[in-house]
Scaffold this motif. Structure first.
Motif, PDB file in Angstrom:
ATOM      1  N   ILE A   1     -20.489  46.580 -17.310  1.00 28.78           N
ATOM      2  CA  ILE A   1     -21.086  47.003 -16.125  1.00 28.78           C
ATOM      3  C   ILE A   1     -20.605  48.410 -15.595  1.00 28.78           C
ATOM      4  O   ILE A   1     -21.134  49.236 -15.299  1.00 28.78           O
ATOM      5  N   GLN A   2     -19.107  48.325 -15.487  1.00 29.07           N
ATOM      6  CA  GLN A   2     -18.432  49.329 -14.947  1.00 29.07           C
ATOM      7  C   GLN A   2     -18.513  50.767 -15.599  1.00 29.07           C
ATOM      8  O   GLN A   2     -18.192  51.683 -15.084  1.00 29.07           O
ATOM      9  N   LEU A   3     -18.903  50.650 -17.063  1.00 27.46           N
ATOM     10  CA  LEU A   3     -18.906  51.845 -17.490  1.00 27.46           C
ATOM     11  C   LEU A   3     -20.340  52.448 -17.466  1.00 27.46           C
ATOM     12  O   LEU A   3     -20.577  53.525 -18.137  1.00 27.46           O
ATOM     13  N   MET A   4     -21.401  51.757 -16.796  1.00 26.35           N
ATOM     14  CA  MET A   4     -22.716  52.439 -16.487  1.00 26.35           C
ATOM     15  C   MET A   4     -22.690  53.247 -15.534  1.00 26.35           C
ATOM     16  O   MET A   4     -21.939  53.030 -14.555  1.00 26.35           O
ATOM     17  N   THR A   5     -23.786  54.132 -15.148  1.00 22.07           N
ATOM     18  CA  THR A   5     -23.948  54.935 -14.118  1.00 22.07           C
ATOM     19  C   THR A   5     -25.370  54.311 -13.471  1.00 22.07           C
ATOM     20  O   THR A   5     -26.182  53.749 -13.990  1.00 22.07           O
ATOM     21  N   GLY A   6     -25.336  54.546 -12.179  1.00 23.75           N
ATOM     22  CA  GLY A   6     -26.797  54.310 -11.360  1.00 23.75           C
ATOM     23  C   GLY A   6     -27.877  55.249 -11.769  1.00 23.75           C
ATOM     24  O   GLY A   6     -27.710  56.270 -12.310  1.00 23.75           O
ATOM     25  N   SER A   7     -29.046  55.198 -11.576  1.00 24.35           N
ATOM     26  CA  SER A   7     -30.207  56.024 -11.832  1.00 24.35           C
ATOM     27  C   SER A   7     -30.363  57.044 -10.741  1.00 24.35           C
ATOM     28  O   SER A   7     -30.997  58.161 -10.874  1.00 24.35           O
ATOM     29  N   GLY A   8     -29.910  57.022  -9.695  1.00 22.01           N
ATOM     30  CA  GLY A   8     -29.964  57.986  -8.703  1.00 22.01           C
ATOM     31  C   GLY A   8     -28.901  59.050  -8.763  1.00 22.01           C
ATOM     32  O   GLY A   8     -28.454  59.243  -9.832  1.00 22.01           O
ATOM     33  N   LYS A   9     -28.684  59.878  -7.812  1.00 20.68           N
ATOM     34  CA  LYS A   9     -27.974  60.862  -7.876  1.00 20.68           C
ATOM     35  C   LYS A   9     -26.463  60.339  -7.684  1.00 20.68           C
ATOM     36  O   LYS A   9     -26.208  59.641  -7.289  1.00 20.68           O
ATOM     37  N   SER A  10     -25.521  61.194  -8.312  1.00 19.88           N
ATOM     38  CA  SER A  10     -24.030  60.683  -8.612  1.00 19.88           C
ATOM     39  C   SER A  10     -23.472  60.507  -6.912  1.00 19.88           C
ATOM     40  O   SER A  10     -23.782  61.415  -6.116  1.00 19.88           O
TER      41      SER A  10
ATOM     42  N   ASP B   1     -20.384  59.191  -4.297  1.00 16.72           N
ATOM     43  CA  ASP B   1     -19.172  58.735  -4.308  1.00 16.72           C
ATOM     44  C   ASP B   1     -18.920  57.368  -3.851  1.00 16.72           C
ATOM     45  O   ASP B   1     -17.833  56.695  -4.050  1.00 16.72           O
ATOM     46  N   ASN B   2     -20.031  56.506  -3.414  1.00 12.78           N
ATOM     47  CA  ASN B   2     -20.050  55.380  -3.108  1.00 12.78           C
ATOM     48  C   ASN B   2     -20.194  54.495  -4.259  1.00 12.78           C
ATOM     49  O   ASN B   2     -21.314  54.017  -4.956  1.00 12.78           O
ATOM     50  N   ARG B   3     -19.161  53.847  -5.049  1.00 12.74           N
ATOM     51  CA  ARG B   3     -19.194  53.176  -6.359  1.00 12.74           C
ATOM     52  C   ARG B   3     -19.764  51.816  -6.099  1.00 12.74           C
ATOM     53  O   ARG B   3     -20.423  51.343  -6.969  1.00 12.74           O
ATOM     54  N   VAL B   4     -19.647  51.150  -5.157  1.00 14.67           N
ATOM     55  CA  VAL B   4     -20.006  49.725  -4.694  1.00 14.67           C
ATOM     56  C   VAL B   4     -21.398  49.877  -4.713  1.00 14.67           C
ATOM     57  O   VAL B   4     -22.081  48.955  -5.220  1.00 14.67           O
ATOM     58  N   GLN B   5     -22.097  50.977  -3.933  1.00  9.39           N
ATOM     59  CA  GLN B   5     -23.554  50.979  -3.878  1.00  9.39           C
ATOM     60  C   GLN B   5     -24.064  51.167  -5.068  1.00  9.39           C
ATOM     61  O   GLN B   5     -25.169  50.855  -5.738  1.00  9.39           O
ATOM     62  N   GLU B   6     -23.382  52.276  -6.056  1.00 11.79           N
ATOM     63  CA  GLU B   6     -23.921  52.241  -7.577  1.00 11.79           C
ATOM     64  C   GLU B   6     -23.840  51.076  -8.365  1.00 11.79           C
ATOM     65  O   GLU B   6     -24.925  50.936  -9.061  1.00 11.79           O
ATOM     66  N   ILE B   7     -22.874  50.337  -8.133  1.00 14.86           N
ATOM     67  CA  ILE B   7     -22.727  49.089  -8.987  1.00 14.86           C
ATOM     68  C   ILE B   7     -24.000  48.192  -8.305  1.00 14.86           C
ATOM     69  O   ILE B   7     -24.373  47.599  -9.256  1.00 14.86           O
ATOM     70  N   THR B   8     -24.200  47.977  -7.235  1.00  8.55           N
ATOM     71  CA  THR B   8     -25.112  47.369  -6.506  1.00  8.55           C
ATOM     72  C   THR B   8     -26.688  47.596  -7.335  1.00  8.55           C
ATOM     73  O   THR B   8     -27.450  46.807  -7.582  1.00  8.55           O
ATOM     74  N   GLN B   9     -26.763  48.992  -7.417  1.00  2.72           N
ATOM     75  CA  GLN B   9     -28.184  49.631  -7.999  1.00  2.72           C
ATOM     76  C   GLN B   9     -28.155  49.302  -9.613  1.00  2.72           C
ATOM     77  O   GLN B   9     -29.061  48.744  -9.945  1.00  2.72           O
ATOM     78  N   ILE B  10     -27.014  48.938 -10.068  1.00  4.17           N
ATOM     79  CA  ILE B  10     -27.046  48.780 -11.783  1.00  4.17           C
ATOM     80  C   ILE B  10     -27.234  47.155 -11.862  1.00  4.17           C
ATOM     81  O   ILE B  10     -28.005  46.771 -12.550  1.00  4.17           O
ATOM     82  N   THR B  11     -26.736  46.164 -10.966  1.00  4.33           N
ATOM     83  CA  THR B  11     -26.659  44.772 -11.124  1.00  4.33           C
ATOM     84  C   THR B  11     -28.213  44.182 -10.722  1.00  4.33           C
ATOM     85  O   THR B  11     -28.782  43.600 -11.239  1.00  4.33           O
ATOM     86  N   THR B  12     -28.780  45.223  -9.573  1.00  7.68           N
ATOM     87  CA  THR B  12     -30.118  45.033  -8.994  1.00  7.68           C
ATOM     88  C   THR B  12     -31.099  45.336 -10.248  1.00  7.68           C
ATOM     89  O   THR B  12     -32.152  44.635 -10.568  1.00  7.68           O
ATOM     90  N   GLY B  13     -30.907  46.547 -10.969  1.00  8.53           N
ATOM     91  CA  GLY B  13     -31.660  46.951 -12.336  1.00  8.53           C
ATOM     92  C   GLY B  13     -31.716  46.038 -13.295  1.00  8.53           C
ATOM     93  O   GLY B  13     -32.716  45.622 -13.773  1.00  8.53           O
TER      94      GLY B  13
END
Length: 499
Positions: free
Chosen positions: A352-361, A363-375
């Motif tokens: 999971i931690q090596l993935m990126t979210g689908s939105g804009k890059s 700085d909030n990594r927590v938010q990005e991880i949330t987007q990944i797990t929800t996806g």
């Protein structure tokens, strides 16, 4: 029949210079199919596995098909007399009442032999109408260009809708009747009864783990977490290969393949290359150390083993994607494509931690991880497959006296714990005990250490910290480090239970 059809079907009209184009339909085929069903109810079972009321173009025909289906499923006879009581008596079809129309359908019925052909024609036209709807929506959205929907989002949405249409013949989603949900639950129980090991999910190939989880359940997000060196990638590759190696397909009524046992596996390896992953699996299967394979330090007998294993592995439906830093949107698109082209029964994401979210890059990594797990959770439901997502644990584990991981150790986001249906921790006490070895073997504590090391050597704990559909607890497994292989312990009494 044709006069009635004329009154049901809207005729093409000229609107100025532009000709009104009617949605693709074939009312004669709908009438012929319904007539066949009314004369011989067996015709319904020739089309019921793929044709649903929504696929018929004319609303009255939808209602007749739905009512007939309900009556037939209850073991009763569907004919013009039994059906007419469930339809509006005052409704007119041209100059005829509904009762007269039903009688006319039955009177002009064709042979039951043609029922499936008519059903297929109706189904194909329904798909074409759905494609037109998706296409019109794409064009309209592209013209309007709403600010909150960039082109990339529109592509992802269109791809999702097309995938759903290709998979299920409809894309509208929405509410599902409870009796349909009950039928699905009973089907699942029936499949579990027939499947090897009587599991409701897909077998991991590790019996003590299957006994605890009932296999991997479809649409579940299974998070497999651990500190570096614990063997989480090894466990994931073991499970992925076990599922793919036991794959046994079964041809469905519509010509597609469905897994009877095992399954087709997609493996996203964000950390290791596909060759490294293959080396691990070959090592596990042949019992030749992976370090020896890499160095070429093998005997002729070992090499023969490797060749024989590789020949068998070429037939195994395990597909690897080694793209690093893949986004959740790319991962979803590729998974949909794999399911359409090859089939798909299980997905593994490392990690999971090596993935990126689908939105804009961000700085909030927590938010990005949330987007990944929800996806990932949404993708599992959409594809109806279990997703095993690996995750790192925070370093706070190392600072504790008791190194056994807890849910609070999941790194960077509470959403991992929240979105996961199952959370598994891999814990090898052997790893920590080995690092505590006294430097001097004449040290009085050396004997005590040696006894402790022998007790935990070659074992691993898989801690089920969360499970929506079952109990939590710990499953003890054997671990052969040189072959990166997890297996059941010879003594089953090692499996611990907690509630």
């Amino acid at each position: 029949m044709n006069e009635a059809a004329r009154r049901i079907v809207p005729m093409a009209k000229d609107q100025g210079d532009a000709t009104y184009r009617e949605a693709p339909n074939n009312l004669e085929a709908e009438q012929a199919l319904l007539g066949a069903i009314l004369v011989n109810n067996d015709a319904f079972y020739r089309v019921s596995d793929f044709l649903k009321p929504v696929h018929l173009h004319e609303p009255l025909h939808r209602k007749i098909f739905e009512v007939a289906g309900d009556i037939i499923r209850m073991g009763k006879t569907a004919n013009p007399v039994t059906i007419k009581t469930f339809l509006k008596a005052d409704e007119k079809v041209g100059d005829m009442t509904v009762a007269q129309y039903l009688a006319r359908l039955a009177a002009e019925a064709v042979s039951i032999i043609n029922a499936e052909d008519y059903g297929r024609a109706i189904y194909d036209l329904a798909l074409r109408r759905s494609l037109i709807t998706i296409g019109e929506d794409m064009v309209n959205i592209a013209y309007d260009a709403p600010l909150d929907m960039p082109p990339q989002s529109q592509i992802e949405d269109a791809e999702r809708r097309l995938f759903e249409l290709a998979e299920t013949g409809r894309y509208d989603g929405g509410f599902q009747a409870f009796n349909d949900a009950v039928a699905l639950a009973i089907d699942m129980a029936g499949q579990a009864f027939e499947r090897d090991g009587s599991l409701s999910g897909i077998s991991t190939g590790i019996h003590s783990l299957d006994g605890r989880m009932g296999g991997l359940q479809r649409s579940d997000l299974i998070v497999l977490a651990g500190r570096p060196g614990m063997g989480k990638t090894s466990l994931a590759t073991n499970i992925a290969y076990n599922i793919a190696a036991t794959y046994e397909g079964e041809v469905q009524a519509d010509g597609s393949m469905k897994a009877k046992n095992g399954g087709v596996v997609g493996f996203y390896s964000l950390e290791m290359s596909s060759e490294q992953l293959a080396t691990r699996i070959i090592s596990e299967q042949t019992e030749v150390s992976s370090s020896k394979i890499r160095r070429g330090d093998i005997s002729e007998q070992d090499f023969e083993k490797l060749v024989a294993c590789s020949q068998h592995m070429q037939k195994v439906p395990l597909y690897i994607d080694q793209t690093g830093g893949i986004s959740i949107a790319q991962l979803s698109a590729r998974a949909r494509r794999l399911k359409r082209q090859r089939g798909l029964d299980c997905l593994v994401v490392d990690y999971i931690q090596l993935m990126t979210g689908s939105g804009k890059s961000s700085d909030n990594r927590v938010q990005e991880i949330t987007q990944i797990t929800t996806g990932l959770k949404a993708l599992g439901k959409e594809l109806n497959v279990p997703i095993i997502a690996l995750s790192q644990l925070s370093r706070q584990v190392e600072s504790r006296e008791d190194k056994r991981p807890q849910l609070s150790d999941l790194r960077e986001s509470g959403s991992i714990e929240q979105d996961a249906d199952v959370v598994l921790f891999v814990f090898r006490e052997e790893y920590y005990v080995k690092n505590m070895e006294p430097r001097d073997e004449f040290d009085p504590k050396y004997e005590e250490w040696k006894q402790k090391f022998e007790a935990v050597k070659g074992t691993a704990d898989v801690i089920i910290a969360k499970q929506r559909h079952g109990p939590t607890g710990t499953v003890k497994l054997a671990f052969q480090a040189e072959f990166t292989r997890f297996t059941d312990l010879a003594d089953p009494s090692f499996t611990q239970y907690e509630h």
